[in-house]
Design a protein around this motif. Sequence first.
Motif, PDB file in Angstrom:
ATOM      1  N   LEU A   9       0.841  -1.207   0.000  1.00  0.00           N
ATOM      2  CA  LEU A   9       0.000   0.000   0.000  1.00  0.00           C
ATOM      3  C   LEU A   9       0.866   1.244   0.000  1.00  0.00           C
ATOM      4  N   PHE A  10       1.870   1.272   0.862  1.00  0.00           N
ATOM      5  CA  PHE A  10       2.694   2.474   0.978  1.00  0.00           C
ATOM      6  C   PHE A  10       3.607   2.656  -0.235  1.00  0.00           C
ATOM      7  N   LYS A  11       4.004   1.561  -0.867  1.00  0.00           N
ATOM      8  CA  LYS A  11       4.746   1.664  -2.132  1.00  0.00           C
ATOM      9  C   LYS A  11       3.840   2.217  -3.226  1.00  0.00           C
ATOM     10  N   LYS A  12       2.594   1.757  -3.222  1.00  0.00           N
ATOM     11  CA  LYS A  12       1.619   2.226  -4.218  1.00  0.00           C
ATOM     12  C   LYS A  12       1.368   3.729  -4.056  1.00  0.00           C
ATOM     13  N   LEU A  13       1.263   4.190  -2.815  1.00  0.00           N
ATOM     14  CA  LEU A  13       1.057   5.624  -2.578  1.00  0.00           C
ATOM     15  C   LEU A  13       2.208   6.439  -3.155  1.00  0.00           C
ATOM     16  N   ILE A  14       3.411   5.935  -3.005  1.00  0.00           N
ATOM     17  CA  ILE A  14       4.579   6.622  -3.579  1.00  0.00           C
ATOM     18  C   ILE A  14       4.483   6.623  -5.101  1.00  0.00           C
ATOM     19  N   ASP A  15       4.126   5.473  -5.673  1.00  0.00           N
ATOM     20  CA  ASP A  15       4.023   5.353  -7.132  1.00  0.00           C
ATOM     21  C   ASP A  15       3.002   6.308  -7.731  1.00  0.00           C
ATOM     22  N   VAL A  16       1.879   6.480  -7.052  1.00  0.00           N
ATOM     23  CA  VAL A  16       0.834   7.368  -7.581  1.00  0.00           C
ATOM     24  C   VAL A  16       0.969   8.791  -7.044  1.00  0.00           C
ATOM     25  N   GLU A  17       2.047   9.041  -6.305  1.00  0.00           N
ATOM     26  CA  GLU A  17       2.348  10.370  -5.750  1.00  0.00           C
ATOM     27  C   GLU A  17       1.187  10.925  -4.923  1.00  0.00           C
ATOM     28  N   MET A  18       0.680  10.078  -4.026  1.00  0.00           N
ATOM     29  CA  MET A  18      -0.397  10.502  -3.129  1.00  0.00           C
ATOM     30  C   MET A  18       0.142  10.538  -1.696  1.00  0.00           C
ATOM     31  N   LYS A  19      -0.145  11.611  -1.017  1.00  0.00           N
ATOM     32  CA  LYS A  19       0.279  11.762   0.371  1.00  0.00           C
ATOM     33  C   LYS A  19      -0.644  10.950   1.282  1.00  0.00           C
ATOM     34  N   LYS A  26      -9.668  10.982   1.146  1.00  0.00           N
ATOM     35  CA  LYS A  26     -10.438  10.418   0.030  1.00  0.00           C
ATOM     36  C   LYS A  26     -11.124   9.107   0.392  1.00  0.00           C
ATOM     37  N   ALA A  27     -10.477   8.288   1.214  1.00  0.00           N
ATOM     38  CA  ALA A  27     -11.048   6.984   1.587  1.00  0.00           C
ATOM     39  C   ALA A  27     -11.805   7.050   2.916  1.00  0.00           C
ATOM     40  N   ILE A  28     -11.838   8.247   3.513  1.00  0.00           N
ATOM     41  CA  ILE A  28     -12.506   8.465   4.800  1.00  0.00           C
ATOM     42  C   ILE A  28     -11.969   7.474   5.843  1.00  0.00           C
ATOM     43  N   ILE A  29     -10.685   7.621   6.138  1.00  0.00           N
ATOM     44  CA  ILE A  29     -10.000   6.767   7.107  1.00  0.00           C
ATOM     45  C   ILE A  29      -9.536   7.645   8.265  1.00  0.00           C
ATOM     46  N   SER A  30      -9.797   7.186   9.471  1.00  0.00           N
ATOM     47  CA  SER A  30      -9.366   7.942  10.647  1.00  0.00           C
ATOM     48  C   SER A  30      -7.854   7.788  10.849  1.00  0.00           C
ATOM     49  N   LEU A  49     -11.377  -2.017   0.975  1.00  0.00           N
ATOM     50  CA  LEU A  49     -12.123  -1.784  -0.271  1.00  0.00           C
ATOM     51  C   LEU A  49     -12.209  -0.296  -0.599  1.00  0.00           C
ATOM     52  N   ARG A  50     -12.368   0.540   0.424  1.00  0.00           N
ATOM     53  CA  ARG A  50     -12.396   1.994   0.182  1.00  0.00           C
ATOM     54  C   ARG A  50     -11.053   2.468  -0.372  1.00  0.00           C
ATOM     55  N   ILE A  51      -9.966   1.919   0.159  1.00  0.00           N
ATOM     56  CA  ILE A  51      -8.633   2.270  -0.343  1.00  0.00           C
ATOM     57  C   ILE A  51      -8.487   1.812  -1.787  1.00  0.00           C
ATOM     58  N   CYS A  52      -8.947   0.599  -2.083  1.00  0.00           N
ATOM     59  CA  CYS A  52      -8.883   0.086  -3.460  1.00  0.00           C
ATOM     60  C   CYS A  52      -9.666   0.973  -4.418  1.00  0.00           C
ATOM     61  N   ASN A  53     -10.827   1.441  -3.983  1.00  0.00           N
ATOM     62  CA  ASN A  53     -11.630   2.322  -4.835  1.00  0.00           C
ATOM     63  C   ASN A  53     -10.920   3.640  -5.104  1.00  0.00           C
ATOM     64  N   VAL A  54     -10.293   4.201  -4.081  1.00  0.00           N
ATOM     65  CA  VAL A  54      -9.580   5.471  -4.246  1.00  0.00           C
ATOM     66  C   VAL A  54      -8.373   5.295  -5.168  1.00  0.00           C
ATOM     67  N   LEU A  55      -7.643   4.193  -4.986  1.00  0.00           N
ATOM     68  CA  LEU A  55      -6.429   3.958  -5.782  1.00  0.00           C
ATOM     69  C   LEU A  55      -6.710   3.230  -7.093  1.00  0.00           C
ATOM     70  N   ASP A  56      -7.964   2.861  -7.309  1.00  0.00           N
ATOM     71  CA  ASP A  56      -8.368   2.127  -8.512  1.00  0.00           C
ATOM     72  C   ASP A  56      -7.474   0.903  -8.715  1.00  0.00           C
ATOM     73  N   CYS A  57      -7.433   0.044  -7.690  1.00  0.00           N
ATOM     74  CA  CYS A  57      -6.576  -1.133  -7.750  1.00  0.00           C
ATOM     75  C   CYS A  57      -7.271  -2.334  -7.128  1.00  0.00           C
ATOM     76  N   ASP A  58      -6.643  -3.483  -7.255  1.00  0.00           N
ATOM     77  CA  ASP A  58      -7.123  -4.712  -6.648  1.00  0.00           C
ATOM     78  C   ASP A  58      -6.513  -4.843  -5.257  1.00  0.00           C
ATOM     79  N   ILE A  59      -7.183  -5.570  -4.385  1.00  0.00           N
ATOM     80  CA  ILE A  59      -6.700  -5.708  -3.005  1.00  0.00           C
ATOM     81  C   ILE A  59      -5.300  -6.335  -2.944  1.00  0.00           C
TER      82      ILE A  59
END
Length: 68
Positions: A9-19, A26-30, A49-59
Amino acid sequence: MKELCYKKLFKKLIDVEMKNYELMEKAIISKSTFYKLKNNENVTTDILLRICNVLDCDISEIVECVEE
């Protein structure tokens, strides 16, 4: 014994340049749930699933099962 790991997940965030805070908004996570992810603790499938929807990816792109 196996456990879930969220390193992908954290590698993916770096790849898509999302903080981290952007994902949280966006995923409404506390903050507490986000820190569970950071520490490889259990979170609900709804959160994943909310994270997958935001990142448009598979689990499988954000979670993996690894030996403890």
